[in-house]
Design a protein around this motif. Structure first.
Motif, PDB file in Angstrom:
ATOM      1  N   TYR A 166       4.371  11.604  -4.230  1.00 27.05           N
ATOM      2  CA  TYR A 166       2.956  11.486  -3.915  1.00 27.05           C
ATOM      3  C   TYR A 166       2.759  10.698  -2.617  1.00 27.05           C
ATOM      4  CZ  TYR A 166      -2.047  10.811  -4.685  1.00 27.05           C
ATOM      5  OH  TYR A 166      -3.411  10.821  -4.549  1.00 27.05           O
ATOM      6  N   ILE A 167       3.509   9.624  -2.428  1.00 28.26           N
ATOM      7  CA  ILE A 167       3.375   8.826  -1.203  1.00 28.26           C
ATOM      8  C   ILE A 167       3.750   9.658   0.019  1.00 28.26           C
ATOM      9  CG2 ILE A 167       4.339   6.851   0.051  1.00 28.26           C
ATOM     10  CD1 ILE A 167       4.555   5.389  -2.610  1.00 28.26           C
ATOM     11  N   LEU A 168       4.797  10.490  -0.109  1.00 28.70           N
ATOM     12  CA  LEU A 168       5.201  11.334   1.013  1.00 28.70           C
ATOM     13  C   LEU A 168       4.114  12.341   1.369  1.00 28.70           C
ATOM     14  CD1 LEU A 168       7.563  12.060   2.933  1.00 28.70           C
ATOM     15  CD2 LEU A 168       8.282  13.737   1.218  1.00 28.70           C
ATOM     16  N   GLN A 169       3.500  12.941   0.352  1.00 31.13           N
ATOM     17  CA  GLN A 169       2.440  13.914   0.614  1.00 31.13           C
ATOM     18  C   GLN A 169       1.174  13.232   1.143  1.00 31.13           C
ATOM     19  OE1 GLN A 169       3.331  16.946   0.606  1.00 31.13           O
ATOM     20  NE2 GLN A 169       5.291  16.553  -0.427  1.00 31.13           N
ATOM     21  N   ALA A 170       0.867  12.040   0.626  1.00 31.18           N
ATOM     22  CA  ALA A 170      -0.299  11.311   1.131  1.00 31.18           C
ATOM     23  C   ALA A 170      -0.089  10.880   2.580  1.00 31.18           C
ATOM     24  CB  ALA A 170      -0.570  10.099   0.248  1.00 31.18           C
ATOM     25  N   THR A 171       1.145  10.518   2.920  1.00 38.80           N
ATOM     26  CA  THR A 171       1.437  10.165   4.310  1.00 38.80           C
ATOM     27  C   THR A 171       1.165  11.339   5.232  1.00 38.80           C
ATOM     28  OG1 THR A 171       3.114   8.574   3.612  1.00 38.80           O
ATOM     29  CG2 THR A 171       3.263   9.387   5.864  1.00 38.80           C
ATOM     30  N   ASN A 172       1.530  12.533   4.802  1.00 43.34           N
ATOM     31  CA  ASN A 172       1.248  13.732   5.590  1.00 43.34           C
ATOM     32  C   ASN A 172      -0.254  13.913   5.802  1.00 43.34           C
ATOM     33  OD1 ASN A 172       1.356  16.614   6.507  1.00 43.34           O
ATOM     34  ND2 ASN A 172       0.610  16.969   4.434  1.00 43.34           N
ATOM     35  N   ILE A 173      -1.053  13.585   4.786  1.00 40.80           N
ATOM     36  CA  ILE A 173      -2.516  13.748   4.909  1.00 40.80           C
ATOM     37  C   ILE A 173      -3.111  12.669   5.805  1.00 40.80           C
ATOM     38  CG2 ILE A 173      -4.671  13.704   3.603  1.00 40.80           C
ATOM     39  CD1 ILE A 173      -3.117  14.907   1.240  1.00 40.80           C
ATOM     40  N   PHE A 174      -2.732  11.411   5.596  1.00 37.26           N
ATOM     41  CA  PHE A 174      -3.303  10.311   6.372  1.00 37.26           C
ATOM     42  C   PHE A 174      -2.919  10.405   7.855  1.00 37.26           C
ATOM     43  CE2 PHE A 174      -2.911   7.730   2.223  1.00 37.26           C
ATOM     44  CZ  PHE A 174      -4.088   8.304   1.753  1.00 37.26           C
TER      45      PHE A 174
END
Length: 640
Positions: free
Chosen positions: A219-227
């Motif tokens: 989840y952190i990896l995917q959220a980093t992509n969004i942010f």
């Protein structure tokens, strides 16, 4: 000519003592030196002479060996550490506080909508695969999942492990049996993250021992992509503002509020607030040690608005550091738990390193071959800033983009799935690379002067059950102008930060082996083994100079003899007779007979006898009187 004459004369006078040969020089040295051994070589008989020669040679070797050890020890640049304790009024440290959740979920929910729905489906698939199979056809955005999916690895057969997609083929419009899910529910299956590059042709797996770790990291990896695709100013507005987070502030006897804090955006924790950073104003001193002279804060972390899958920890992250230094709070900070009063007593340690060549440290980082990406904050050098700047530089060079968690140089872009599809695979390889870490550690240096704050932490429940009602009423009225209680124990944190005492420790490096140590040990060894001193070394230096002078004299003599030989070899025929030399001396128009002579003929081709010359006229120039010292100089020069 006069200069050459005076130089030769001076060279001769320098050699009147030792002599003109190497043997004379050696005998003169052994007879006149203050070192004990060489004198006995000259004075004793043949047997003792040999014994003393061997002893002198042995002890000379021992002295040279000991000297080599001491010089090598000195050139190793070892240091000794001294600890001293001082007492003085000190500046209060800079205090950085951050919320454990970087953003308010109510403001960022629209960006994470697809990711949260997919996360819920993943959790359903892990917890109840049979029940979630019926809901597998609901609308989910599988573009994120297809790029970096979570998989199950059955390792019960280590020679043939099975890799199973958590969703199977359901997201491609197909259905499959749940046998694999049932198999993988048994003990022996692990969860991993599949990272691919080159359109899925090259993949690696990042394994986890727990599904909790796997889904959190995913989840952190995917959220980093969004942010990474959102401008920073918008992210700042989605984080916790200072006026809502800082409810009360008191420094010593002076009140303060959120305006006394400097706001920075830290990607891990969103908006962070720094008290007494010293960027625009002078650092605040602490009047006295003790809780009443420290910093008191009451904070509202707003735990009810946390991002559910991004922040699994509730509380405040805080750090104490020097003024004008960047707070790397994720690595050096501590947590303060909600619903408690946390008291932090501070002691100060000051580190002072010597610098090159004793310690590989730097004062301001100017000689470090790494561009500091944190220089925009106008902070001092630190090894943490260097290491992260080095990693970001490797990230840009290897992955063609920068990571969202670190500052970005001008002209570069943050990594995201849309513009850089292979960035996650590249980032994972770089993060696990030992060579990359060793390269950065080798290039970065510690700061020569550093201040460390040692903390003693204690906690207690706050507020108590007896005072909880009125405290929450007052704080709710001050913040929200409401008569109702809008705060709760799970969102309140109280901090007390103070100096325990004004004693500070200074840990200072000094040279373990200085030049005085080196000279005393060299002299001690020389005196013990050979009875010598500095004057003996000067005598030895003198004999070396004399040796060089004798060598020069011999070289000059050799050059002179070679020059004379070349002059004699310049005649084409046989050497001239005495008559020819006399005629050439008296008659400047005389030309000698240069006709070739046959070996069968006599000395003259026409068998005519050459008339015997008469007495040549005197050369009056040879009768000229010269001073005695000039004649002596000439003779000395010829002798050379």
């Amino acid at each position: 000519m006069h200069v050459k004459k005076y130089l030769l004369k001076g060279l001769h006078r320098l050699q009147k003592g030792p002599g003109y040969t190497y043997k004379e020089l050696l005998v003169w040295y052994c007879d006149n030196t203050n070192t004990h051994g060489p004198k006995r070589i000259i004075c004793e008989g043949p047997k003792k002479k040999a014994m003393w020669f061997l002893l002198t040679l042995l002890f000379t070797a021992l002295v040279c060996w000991q000297w080599g050890i001491f010089i090598r020890t000195y050139l190793s640049w070892e240091v000794s550490v001294s600890l001293s304790v001082g007492f003085k009024t000190m500046d209060f440290p800079a205090v950085t506080i951050c919320n454990a959740s970087p953003f308010k979920y109510s403001k960022i929910k629209h960006l994470l909508k697809d990711l949260d729905e997919l996360m819920e489906a993943v959790l359903e698939r892990i917890l109840a695969p049979e029940l979630s199979h019926a809901n597998a056809t609901r609308n989910l955005n599988f573009s994120i999942w297809n790029h970096t999916p979570l998989v199950l690895i059955d390792e019960r057969n280590p020679h043939h492990p099975m890799v199973l997609d958590l969703f199977g083929d359901n997201h491609n419009g197909l259905t499959r049996s749940s046998a694999s899910e049932k198999i993988c529910n048994a003990h022996g299956c692990k969860m991993a993250m599949r990272l691919c590059s080159l359109n899925g042709t090259q993949c690696t797996f990042r394994n986890f021992t727990s599904a909790t770790q796997a889904v959190t990291e995913w989840y952190i990896l995917q959220a980093t992509n969004i942010f990474a695709q959102v401008p920073q100013q918008e992210l700042v507005e989605m984080s916790y503002p200072g006026e809502q987070m800082i409810l009360a502030c008191l420094f010593g006897a002076e009140p303060c509020n959120y305006r006394n804090f400097t706001s920075i955006f830290y990607p891990h924790y969103g908006n962070c607030y720094i008290f007494n950073w010293g960027m625009t104003e002078k650092a605040l001193p602490s009047a006295n040690p003790g809780t009443e002279f420290g910093l008191k804060l009451i904070l509202d972390i707003g735990q009810e608005d946390y991002v559910p899958f991004l922040a699994s920890t509730a509380g405040v992250r805080l750090m104490l550091h020097e003024q004008r230094s960047y707070p790397f709070i994720r690595d050096e900070g501590i947590y303060a738990m909600s619903g408690t009063e946390t008291s932090i007593g501070v002691l100060v340690d000051k580190l002072q390193r010597m610098g090159e060549p004793y310690s590989p440290c730097t004062v301001n980082g100017s000689e470090v071959p790494v561009q500091n990406f944190y220089s925009d904050y106008n902070t001092t050098y630190s090894i943490q800033a260097c290491l992260r700047s080095c990693f970001q530089d490797h990230m840009i060079r290897n992955c063609n983009c920068g990571h969202y968690l670190y500052p970005l140089p001008r002209g570069e872009k943050y990594c995201n799935n849309r513009d850089f599809p292979d960035w996650a695979h590249c980032y994972s390889d770089l993060q696990m690379s030992v060579a990359q870490r060793e390269t950065c550690i080798g290039m970065c240096k510690e700061s020569c002067n550093d201040t460390q704050y040692k903390m003693t932490i204690s906690m207690a429940d706050w507020p108590s059950e007896a005072s909880e009602d009125w405290i929450f009423h007052v704080l709710s009225q001050e913040r929200d102008q409401s008569t109702n209680i809008t705060l709760s124990r799970k969102g309140i944190v109280k901090l007390n930060i103070y100096f325990q005492e004004f004693n500070y420790r200074t840990i200072e490096e000094s040279a373990a082996n200085n030049i005085v140590w080196l000279l005393s040990n060299l002299g001690g060894q020389f005196g013990f083994w050979m009875g010598g001193s500095v004057l003996c070394l000067i005598e030895f230096g003198e004999i070396i100079i004399d040796f060089v002078w004798i060598t020069i004299i011999k070289l000059v003599a050799l050059a002179k003899s070679l020059r004379q030989r070349r002059a004699q070899a310049s005649y084409a025929g046989p050497p001239p007779t005495v008559a020819e030399l006399v005629e050439a001396h008296t008659n400047f128009g005389f030309q000698p007979d240069t006709a070739p002579r046959s070996p069968n003929t006599g000395p003259y081709p026409n068998e005519q006898a050459l008339p015997i010359p008469g007495t040549p006229p005197p050369n009056y120039d040879s009768l000229r009187l010269q001073p005695l010292d000039v004649i002596e100089s000439d003779s000395e020069g010829d002798a050379i």
